[in-house]
Design a protein around this motif. Structure first.
Motif, PDB file in Angstrom:
ATOM      1  N   SER A 164       1.003  -1.178  -0.023  1.00 51.84           N
ATOM      2  CA  SER A 164      -0.040  -0.120   0.015  1.00 51.84           C
ATOM      3  C   SER A 164       0.779   1.582   0.044  1.00 51.84           C
ATOM      4  CB  SER A 164      -1.082  -0.216   1.204  1.00 51.84           C
ATOM      5  OG  SER A 164      -0.133  -0.132   2.321  1.00 51.84           O
ATOM      6  N   PRO A 220      -1.569   5.165  -0.592  1.00 51.14           N
ATOM      7  CA  PRO A 220      -2.231   3.928  -0.926  1.00 51.14           C
ATOM      8  C   PRO A 220      -3.153   4.019  -2.166  1.00 51.14           C
ATOM      9  CG  PRO A 220      -2.039   4.064   1.604  1.00 51.14           C
ATOM     10  CD  PRO A 220      -1.381   5.410   0.736  1.00 51.14           C
ATOM     11  N   HIS A 221      -3.353   3.007  -2.726  1.00 53.73           N
ATOM     12  CA  HIS A 221      -4.414   3.125  -3.742  1.00 53.73           C
ATOM     13  C   HIS A 221      -4.130   4.121  -5.027  1.00 53.73           C
ATOM     14  CE1 HIS A 221      -8.075   1.374  -6.019  1.00 53.73           C
ATOM     15  NE2 HIS A 221      -8.457   2.528  -5.967  1.00 53.73           N
ATOM     16  N   THR A 222      -2.889   4.408  -5.235  1.00 51.29           N
ATOM     17  CA  THR A 222      -2.567   5.461  -6.010  1.00 51.29           C
ATOM     18  C   THR A 222      -1.639   5.059  -7.366  1.00 51.29           C
ATOM     19  OG1 THR A 222      -2.544   7.064  -4.255  1.00 51.29           O
ATOM     20  CG2 THR A 222      -1.448   7.845  -6.403  1.00 51.29           C
ATOM     21  N   SER A 223      -1.948   5.668  -8.576  1.00 49.57           N
ATOM     22  CA  SER A 223      -1.181   5.157  -9.712  1.00 49.57           C
ATOM     23  C   SER A 223       0.062   5.943  -9.963  1.00 49.57           C
ATOM     24  CB  SER A 223      -2.046   5.332 -10.967  1.00 49.57           C
ATOM     25  OG  SER A 223      -1.321   4.994 -12.333  1.00 49.57           O
ATOM     26  N   MET A 251       0.059   0.482  -9.579  1.00 49.11           N
ATOM     27  CA  MET A 251      -0.983   1.030  -8.530  1.00 49.11           C
ATOM     28  C   MET A 251      -0.584   0.480  -7.072  1.00 49.11           C
ATOM     29  SD  MET A 251      -3.784   2.596  -8.034  1.00 49.11           S
ATOM     30  CE  MET A 251      -4.788   2.579  -9.575  1.00 49.11           C
ATOM     31  N   LEU A 253      -1.285  -0.739  -3.370  1.00 48.61           N
ATOM     32  CA  LEU A 253      -2.588  -1.556  -2.953  1.00 48.61           C
ATOM     33  C   LEU A 253      -3.242  -0.561  -1.945  1.00 48.61           C
ATOM     34  CD1 LEU A 253      -0.866  -4.981  -1.893  1.00 48.61           C
ATOM     35  CD2 LEU A 253      -2.069  -4.320  -4.198  1.00 48.61           C
ATOM     36  N   GLN A 254      -4.819  -1.027  -1.792  1.00 47.01           N
ATOM     37  CA  GLN A 254      -5.486  -0.227  -0.755  1.00 47.01           C
ATOM     38  C   GLN A 254      -4.992  -0.497   0.524  1.00 47.01           C
ATOM     39  OE1 GLN A 254      -9.588  -0.090  -1.640  1.00 47.01           O
ATOM     40  NE2 GLN A 254      -9.351  -1.936  -3.216  1.00 47.01           N
ATOM     41  N   ASN A 279      -7.792   5.992   0.733  1.00 46.27           N
ATOM     42  CA  ASN A 279      -6.795   4.941   0.504  1.00 46.27           C
ATOM     43  C   ASN A 279      -7.370   3.680  -0.164  1.00 46.27           C
ATOM     44  OD1 ASN A 279      -4.827   6.322   1.580  1.00 46.27           O
ATOM     45  ND2 ASN A 279      -5.060   5.552   3.711  1.00 46.27           N
ATOM     46  N   GLY A 280      -8.398   3.657  -0.985  1.00 50.07           N
ATOM     47  CA  GLY A 280      -9.306   2.667  -1.565  1.00 50.07           C
ATOM     48  C   GLY A 280     -10.726   3.342  -2.164  1.00 50.07           C
ATOM     49  N   THR A 329     -14.473   0.197   2.433  1.00 48.90           N
ATOM     50  CA  THR A 329     -14.011   0.120   1.028  1.00 48.90           C
ATOM     51  C   THR A 329     -13.993  -1.355   0.780  1.00 48.90           C
ATOM     52  OG1 THR A 329     -11.709  -0.322   1.893  1.00 48.90           O
ATOM     53  CG2 THR A 329     -12.336   1.758   1.659  1.00 48.90           C
ATOM     54  N   ASN A 331     -11.496  -3.111   0.246  1.00 49.75           N
ATOM     55  CA  ASN A 331     -10.402  -3.906   0.814  1.00 49.75           C
ATOM     56  C   ASN A 331     -10.841  -4.626   1.938  1.00 49.75           C
ATOM     57  OD1 ASN A 331      -7.632  -4.450   1.452  1.00 49.75           O
ATOM     58  ND2 ASN A 331      -7.088  -2.732   2.101  1.00 49.75           N
TER      59      ASN A 331
END
Length: 369
Positions: A164, A220-223, A251, A253-254, A279-280, A329, A331
């Motif tokens: 993450s 987290p959860h970002t490209s 990417m 992870l969440q 974060n997700g 989320t 996740n």
């Protein structure tokens, strides 16, 4: 014998000189000695042969002293691009142009011409340096006696493994490194700015092991786009620097969702806003009421629902309780962080309505509105 007569037939006058001398590329001129007892020498300029020059920090002079000494520290060397050639039968030398395909640099102590170095252009005669071929360069500290080298090619097999907040990248060494002083620069895209990259590292990676680098901390959860740029001592002179870049998009992870913000307890309603760091992917919210230390059941809300209207099953009418909200989320590994508790009051009241139905109306089921 006072009676003998004599006659003078010839008188010869002469003076002492330092004779003209040719030593290698240097010609020392003839200089007359000063008269006897003089303390001041007579000085004349010496001469270097064609296509030669005085050695640095050496005076090109010759001095004659009254005691017969002839003194000179002068010395000459061929100009860059020329070599020393002895003149047969004498102490004289001359400077001859280096043939095509050879050179002699200013820093070369040898008197001979050398063949052009690797990756250079075959030159004309009298070359002091062989220019680099297209796509090859010397560093600013290297001279004519160094080989020309190329910038590296891009790395290969760039791969990324993420959590993450951490991405570990590995790659293979470029097919062409050009020279041994190569290193890598890892750049990471800035999620706040399009097409912007931050230099994350600029250090030499040991070529005896698998090149790798850990990028952290990340959101987290970002490209992210992570690229590896290969450099060596001459890559700064390469106009096609983009050809040395390999990149990968990854990417993260969440992670654990942050708490909802601006949670407020208003009369008969709870309102909130999404967390600053979800974060997700938000799938909904959970609400929980507390009466003292006793918690109630979770009340699920949808992802677009940012409020909850209090009903009597949540809080008895006319009373207040604490309430907290968290994010859900997709996740399944991490539950969201609960917001701080806020107090909310149920001001609901019961309303009784009496009415008379129309005399000619026979109601069926659910006919009243």
């Amino acid at each position: 014998d006072t009676g003998t007569c004599g006659s003078i037939e010839r008188i010869t006058a002469y003076y002492l000189v330092c004779p003209k001398i040719i030593q290698g590329l240097l010609t020392l001129p003839e200089i007359p000695l000063p008269r006897a007892g003089s303390l001041t020498p007579i000085t004349r300029d010496a001469v270097c042969a064609a296509n030669s020059r005085p050695l640095q920090q050496v005076s090109l002079e010759r001095s004659a002293f009254a005691d017969g000494r002839c003194v000179s520290n002068a010395s000459c060397e061929c100009e860059p691009g020329y070599r020393n050639i002895p003149v047969s039968g004498s102490t004289e030398e001359r400077c001859e142009a280096c043939p095509a395909g050879t050179y002699r640099s200013a820093s070369n102590p040898s008197t001979s011409c050398l063949h052009c170095r690797a990756n250079t252009i075959v030159t004309a005669v009298a070359a002091p340096i062989c220019a680099c071929s297209e796509g090859f360069y010397r560093t600013r500290a290297e001279g004519a006696d160094n080989n020309c080298t190329s910038p590296p090619t891009a790395c290969t097999n760039l791969m990324a493994d993420s959590t993450s907040t951490i991405v570990v990248i590995t790659w293979s060494r470029p097919e062409i490194i050009g020279r041994p002083d190569y290193f890598y620069v890892v750049e990471v895209s800035d999620p706040e700015r399009v097409c912007a990259f931050n230099v994350h590292n600029s250090s030499y990676v040991d070529t005896r092991s698998q090149p790798n680098y850990t990028v952290s901390p990340l959101v987290p959860h970002t490209s992210y786009v992570i690229r590896v740029n290969v450099h060596n001592g001459v890559s700064d002179q390469d106009p096609d620097g983009h050809l040395r870049i390999c990149q990968v998009e990854v990417m993260t992870l969440q992670g654990v969702p942050g708490p909802p913000i601006n949670v407020r307890g208003l009369p008969t309603v709870v309102v909130w806003q999404p967390p600053e760091q979800p974060n997700g992917v938000i799938t909904g919210y959970d609400i929980q009421f507390f009466r003292g230390n006793q918690s109630g059941a979770l009340i699920p809300k949808g992802s677009n629902e940012l409020f909850h209207v209090i009903v009597n099953s949540d809080i008895p009418p006319g009373t207040s309780e604490d309430v907290t909200v968290r994010v859900r989320t997709n996740n399944s590994r991490h539950s969201g962080i609960w917001s701080q508790r806020v107090e909310v009051e149920n001001l609901a009241v019961s309303i009784s309505v009496d009415y008379d139905p129309p005399a000619d109306f026979t109601p069926g089921p659910n006919e009243y509105r």
